[in-house]
Design a protein around this motif. Structure first.
Motif, short mmCIF file in Angstrom:
data_model
loop_
_atom_site.label_atom_id
_atom_site.label_comp_id
_atom_site.label_asym_id
_atom_site.label_seq_id
_atom_site.Cartn_x
_atom_site.Cartn_y
_atom_site.Cartn_z
N ILE A 73 0.85 -1.19 0.00
CA ILE A 73 0.00 0.00 0.00
C ILE A 73 0.88 1.24 0.00
CG2 ILE A 73 -1.72 1.31 1.29
CD1 ILE A 73 -2.69 -1.43 2.38
N VAL A 74 0.65 2.13 -0.96
CA VAL A 74 1.43 3.36 -1.08
C VAL A 74 0.48 4.55 -0.91
CG1 VAL A 74 3.00 4.73 -2.50
CG2 VAL A 74 3.03 2.22 -2.66
N ASP A 75 0.63 5.27 0.19
CA ASP A 75 -0.21 6.45 0.46
C ASP A 75 0.60 7.39 1.34
OD1 ASP A 75 -3.55 6.98 0.36
OD2 ASP A 75 -2.39 8.20 1.76
N ASP A 76 0.49 8.71 1.05
CA ASP A 76 1.28 9.67 1.81
C ASP A 76 0.82 9.79 3.25
OD1 ASP A 76 -1.11 11.02 0.88
OD2 ASP A 76 -0.20 12.87 1.62
N ASP A 77 -0.43 9.46 3.53
CA ASP A 77 -1.01 9.60 4.86
C ASP A 77 -0.88 8.28 5.62
OD1 ASP A 77 -2.94 9.63 7.04
OD2 ASP A 77 -3.79 11.44 6.13
N PHE A 78 -0.17 8.29 6.73
CA PHE A 78 0.05 7.07 7.51
C PHE A 78 -1.28 6.48 7.98
CE2 PHE A 78 4.19 8.95 7.59
CZ PHE A 78 5.09 7.93 7.81
N THR B 30 3.86 -1.08 3.68
CA THR B 30 3.33 0.21 3.26
C THR B 30 4.49 1.13 2.89
OG1 THR B 30 3.32 1.07 5.54
CG2 THR B 30 1.29 0.02 4.75
N ALA B 31 4.19 2.14 2.09
CA ALA B 31 5.16 3.16 1.72
C ALA B 31 4.43 4.49 1.66
CB ALA B 31 5.81 2.84 0.37
N HIS B 32 5.16 5.59 1.91
CA HIS B 32 4.50 6.89 2.02
C HIS B 32 5.10 7.95 1.11
CE1 HIS B 32 2.55 5.02 5.41
NE2 HIS B 32 3.73 4.73 5.91
N THR B 33 6.10 7.57 0.32
CA THR B 33 6.71 8.47 -0.66
C THR B 33 6.99 7.67 -1.93
OG1 THR B 33 9.00 8.02 -0.04
CG2 THR B 33 7.86 9.77 1.18
N ALA B 34 7.25 8.38 -3.01
CA ALA B 34 7.60 7.70 -4.26
C ALA B 34 8.90 6.92 -4.11
CB ALA B 34 7.71 8.73 -5.39
N ALA B 35 9.89 7.53 -3.47
CA ALA B 35 11.17 6.85 -3.28
C ALA B 35 11.00 5.58 -2.45
CB ALA B 35 12.16 7.80 -2.60
N GLU B 36 10.19 5.67 -1.41
CA GLU B 36 9.96 4.51 -0.56
C GLU B 36 9.19 3.43 -1.32
OE1 GLU B 36 8.00 5.43 3.10
OE2 GLU B 36 8.34 3.45 3.96
N ALA B 37 8.29 3.85 -2.19
CA ALA B 37 7.53 2.88 -2.99
C ALA B 37 8.47 2.06 -3.86
CB ALA B 37 6.49 3.60 -3.84
N ARG B 38 9.39 2.74 -4.53
CA ARG B 38 10.35 2.03 -5.38
C ARG B 38 11.18 1.04 -4.57
NH1 ARG B 38 10.86 7.48 -7.41
NH2 ARG B 38 10.18 7.65 -9.57
N LEU C 113 -1.28 -0.95 -4.33
CA LEU C 113 -2.37 0.02 -4.26
C LEU C 113 -1.72 1.39 -4.13
CD1 LEU C 113 -4.85 -1.82 -1.86
CD2 LEU C 113 -4.66 -1.97 -4.35
N LEU C 114 -1.82 2.20 -5.18
CA LEU C 114 -0.97 3.39 -5.33
C LEU C 114 -1.77 4.69 -5.31
CD1 LEU C 114 1.90 4.52 -6.10
CD2 LEU C 114 1.18 4.24 -8.50
N ASP C 115 -1.34 5.62 -4.47
CA ASP C 115 -1.91 6.97 -4.45
C ASP C 115 -1.21 7.82 -5.50
OD1 ASP C 115 -3.39 9.16 -3.71
OD2 ASP C 115 -2.32 9.52 -1.84
N VAL C 116 -1.91 8.84 -6.00
CA VAL C 116 -1.31 9.78 -6.95
C VAL C 116 -0.54 10.87 -6.23
CG1 VAL C 116 -1.80 11.54 -8.70
CG2 VAL C 116 -2.98 9.34 -8.78
N TYR C 117 -1.12 11.40 -5.15
CA TYR C 117 -0.53 12.54 -4.45
C TYR C 117 0.48 12.07 -3.40
CZ TYR C 117 -4.42 15.10 -6.55
OH TYR C 117 -5.31 15.66 -7.44
#
Length: 219
Positions: free
Chosen positions: A6-11, A32-40, A52-56
């Motif tokens: 799960i990738v979302d900026d909000d914890f 989970t990841a909260h930034t683009a860098a962390e997602a990668r 599951l990816l957030d845009v913002y």
């Protein structure tokens, strides 16, 4: 098990989404990841089956990350502009679910994805009918955000009002903020509570009968 990142900026939202996913049979949240860098980094580390990816995201748009992930992805975002949706589809998103959404809506899309994944499993030749069926299955349970007889736009307005408030609101307070009848606000709030998107409890005042209040809790 379908291993999900799960990738979302909000914890807090990421945690809510994790709870939603864990309720769907056959799925497990691996991180989970909260930034683009962390997602990668997490995709490289965990090799999830689904993201599951957030845009913002705070450092970079999720749409920029999407083509690099090289894994099945469903976008969960408040971005409603057509350019974002089109970009997500072009980059390979298998579905696009607009926030706020209900537990049921996410579960339906995950279930469809699991069936889609099963149809394409294994190293075998597919007939055109097999390909057509896989595409149909991927979206055959998609639903609108509002229950039957309700407006999707109004449901979203009520949801957003609760989310922005950051505190419990009564139907009368929501109605006053949005300029609608109290009965209308009550109807939409009840539907959102039944879906699990908001929490409902009683508010006791100094005098008079207690009234229901609603707090945002969903995606």
């Amino acid at each position: 098990m379908i291993r999900t990142l799960i990738v979302d900026d909000d914890f807090r939202v990421a945690g809510v989404h994790a709870g939603f996913v864990e309720e769907v049979e056959g799925f497990a949240v691996v991180g989970t990841a909260h930034t683009a860098a962390e997602a990668r980094a997490r995709v490289r580390e965990l090799s999830p089956d689904l993201v599951l990816l957030d845009v913002y995201l705070p450092d970079e748009s999720g749409l920029a990350v999407l083509p690099e992930l090289q894994t099945d992805t469903i976008v969960l975002s408040a971005a409603t502009d057509s350019a974002s949706v089109a970009a997500a589809i072009r980059a390979g998103a298998l579905n696009y679910l607009i926030k706020p959404f209900t537990t049921r809506q996410l579960a339906e899309r995950l279930t469809s994805y699991a069936r889609f994944r099963g149809l394409l499993a294994g190293d075998r030749a597919l007939a055109q009918d097999d390909v057509d069926r896989a595409y149909r299955v991927l979206h055959d349970q998609d639903r609108t955000t509002a229950p039957k007889g309700q407006s999707t736009a109004t449901s979203r307005l009520v949801s957003e009002q609760l989310r922005r408030a950051g505190r419990p609101l009564s139907a009368a307070e929501v109605a006053g903020e949005l300029g609608m009848a109290r009965a209308t606000a009550q109807r939409y709030l009840t539907a959102l509570a039944e879906s699990g998107t908001v929490q409902m409890r009683l508010r006791y005042g100094a005098t008079g009968r207690p009234e229901h209040e609603y707090r945002w809790s969903g995606a």
